[in-house]
Motif scaffolding. Structure first.
Motif, PDB file in Angstrom:
ATOM      1  N   GLY A  28      51.699  46.420  38.512  1.00  0.00           N
ATOM      2  CA  GLY A  28      51.643  45.723  39.607  1.00  0.00           C
ATOM      3  C   GLY A  28      50.572  45.684  40.671  1.00  0.00           C
ATOM      4  N   TYR A  29      49.473  46.145  39.953  1.00  0.00           N
ATOM      5  CA  TYR A  29      48.091  46.052  40.929  1.00  0.00           C
ATOM      6  C   TYR A  29      47.171  45.935  40.063  1.00  0.00           C
ATOM      7  N   HIS A  30      45.886  45.230  40.534  1.00  0.00           N
ATOM      8  CA  HIS A  30      44.577  44.563  39.871  1.00  0.00           C
ATOM      9  C   HIS A  30      43.693  45.495  39.625  1.00  0.00           C
ATOM     10  N   VAL A  31      43.529  46.114  38.502  1.00  0.00           N
ATOM     11  CA  VAL A  31      42.249  47.087  38.555  1.00  0.00           C
ATOM     12  C   VAL A  31      40.763  46.510  38.952  1.00  0.00           C
ATOM     13  N   TYR A  32      40.787  45.240  38.523  1.00  0.00           N
ATOM     14  CA  TYR A  32      39.267  44.744  38.982  1.00  0.00           C
ATOM     15  C   TYR A  32      39.111  43.757  39.938  1.00  0.00           C
ATOM     16  N   ASP A  33      40.077  43.800  40.934  1.00  0.00           N
ATOM     17  CA  ASP A  33      40.169  43.044  42.247  1.00  0.00           C
ATOM     18  C   ASP A  33      38.825  43.416  42.918  1.00  0.00           C
ATOM     19  N   ASP A  34      38.155  42.338  43.209  1.00  0.00           N
ATOM     20  CA  ASP A  34      36.931  42.607  44.271  1.00  0.00           C
ATOM     21  C   ASP A  34      37.206  43.648  45.079  1.00  0.00           C
ATOM     22  N   VAL A  35      37.917  43.334  46.067  1.00  0.00           N
ATOM     23  CA  VAL A  35      38.270  44.448  47.007  1.00  0.00           C
ATOM     24  C   VAL A  35      38.501  45.980  46.679  1.00  0.00           C
ATOM     25  N   ASP A  36      39.275  45.831  45.580  1.00  0.00           N
ATOM     26  CA  ASP A  36      40.008  47.116  45.307  1.00  0.00           C
ATOM     27  C   ASP A  36      39.154  47.873  44.166  1.00  0.00           C
ATOM     28  N   LYS A  43      43.647  42.574  34.531  1.00  0.00           N
ATOM     29  CA  LYS A  43      44.735  43.117  35.165  1.00  0.00           C
ATOM     30  C   LYS A  43      45.318  44.096  34.270  1.00  0.00           C
ATOM     31  N   VAL A  44      45.919  45.205  34.783  1.00  0.00           N
ATOM     32  CA  VAL A  44      46.879  46.105  33.885  1.00  0.00           C
ATOM     33  C   VAL A  44      48.191  45.553  33.969  1.00  0.00           C
ATOM     34  N   GLY A  77      41.114  51.110  42.688  1.00  0.00           N
ATOM     35  CA  GLY A  77      42.085  50.797  41.644  1.00  0.00           C
ATOM     36  C   GLY A  77      41.801  51.667  40.287  1.00  0.00           C
ATOM     37  N   ALA A  78      40.343  51.589  39.960  1.00  0.00           N
ATOM     38  CA  ALA A  78      39.906  52.485  38.967  1.00  0.00           C
ATOM     39  C   ALA A  78      39.937  53.976  39.257  1.00  0.00           C
TER      40      ALA A  78
END
Ligand code: C2E
Ligand code: CA
Ligand code: CA
Ligand code: CA
Length: 277
Positions: free
Chosen positions: A8-16, A3-4, A20-21
């Motif tokens: 407030g959001y997850h860079v390596y979330d599966d969906v995103d 997570k970064v 995100g990157a």
């Protein structure tokens, strides 16, 4: 999963993962664009239709992207806004424009420069003082700067908007309403607001030569502006027909590809030298 922190959001979330990157990369790129001076201004002349003279230009921001080439605002303005970097970009753009105004003044041909302000940068009550400081450190008179704002800004917080505009305008900066006719235009705000000029949106200008209704709207908007003591500027003037008709209708200034497209400063200067005086 990584997570970064703090964003407030997850860079390596599966969906995103990709979004995100990519988003972070863009943020990073925008930050270096600001820090490394990758934003440049192109200048588009505004012709005085009474005299044919050019006393002012509009500054349009371009991003000299290190790998993607020259980007137009449509490619990056929303990203700047989303990244919360509009305030920073606006300062950079104002600094470039005012440096240029100082150079043109020093060279003996002062040109006033119109800078576009986003709605978000004008709820910023610190702006007028900052702008006046930027002018005075360069020895540039306030009359060399014009600010273009769109109607959406006026709707956000009208009292605050009016206060900020009044301070800018009392100090000698001219204010234009951009894309006039496309937003929420009411007669009362025109009467109340501290503005100097309306810029008729190019959609009216482009249809006026083959659509009677558009032509009538343009004519009555010019009369309205003049009866309120405002100057009328037409943007998106692409043809001799439109240029001639606007002149006939008493429009004050024209801007568009028929006259010149936006040019880097040096190319604008040679364009200006080629104009009949
Ligand atoms: P705008 O303020 O309405 O600027 C006029 C746009 O029309 C510019 O597009 C210009 O290149 C283009 N244009 C000029 N003459 C003609 C013509 O004859 N025909 C047609 N079809 N288009 C013409 P550009 O440079 O891509 O800028 C797009 C928008 O981005 C601007 O629209 C303005 O709202 C925004 N923008 C530009 N620079 C800045 C900036 O520094 N800050 C902010 N906040 N917004 C900016
Ligand atoms: Ca504009
Ligand atoms: Ca416009
Ligand atoms: Ca006139």
């Amino acid at each position: 999963k990584a997570k970064v922190s703090g964003t407030g959001y997850h860079v390596y979330d599966d969906v995103d993962h990709d979004d995100g990157a990519a988003r972070l990369r863009t943020m990073d790129e925008l930050q270096s664009a600001i820090a490394e001076g990758q934003f440049v201004l192109h200048y588009q002349p505004k012709v005085d239709l009474d005299t044919g003279a050019v006393h002012s230009v509009e500054a349009l921001t371009r991003w000299e992207h290190p790998t993607r080439g020259l980007l137009h605002p449509g490619d990056f303005i929303d990203l700047v806004e989303d990244a919360g970097l509009m305030r920073a970009m606006t300062r950079v753009v104002l600094a470039i424009a005012l440096d240029q105004a100082a150079r043109w003044r020093a060279d003996g041909h002062p040109v006033s420069i119109a800078v576009n302000l986003s709605a978000s940068s004008l709820v910023d009550e610190g702006l007028p003082d900052e702008v006046f400081t930027m002018l005075s450190v360069r020895g540039v008179p306030a009359t060399d700067l014009q600010l273009e704002i769109t109607e959406d800004f006026l709707m956000a917080d009208r009292d605050r908007a009016r206060k900020i505009l009044s301070r800018l305008r009392t100090g000698g900066i001219r204010i234009s309403i951009d894309d006039y006719g496309t937003g929420y235009s009411s007669l009362s705000y025109l009467r109340d607001l501290p503005v100097d000029e309306l810029k008729l949106d190019r959609s009216f200008v482009q249809t006026m030569t083959d659509d009677d209704h558009a032509a009538a709207l343009v004519a009555s908007t010019i009369s309205l502006a003049h009866s309120l003591g405002l100057r009328m500027v037409a943007e998106g003037v692409e043809t001799l027909g439109a240029y001639t008709e606007l002149t006939r209708l008493g429009c004050d200034e024209a801007q568009g590809y028929f006259i010149s497209k936006p040019l880097p400063a040096a190319r604008f200067e040679s364009w200006l030298r080629r104009q009949p005086v």
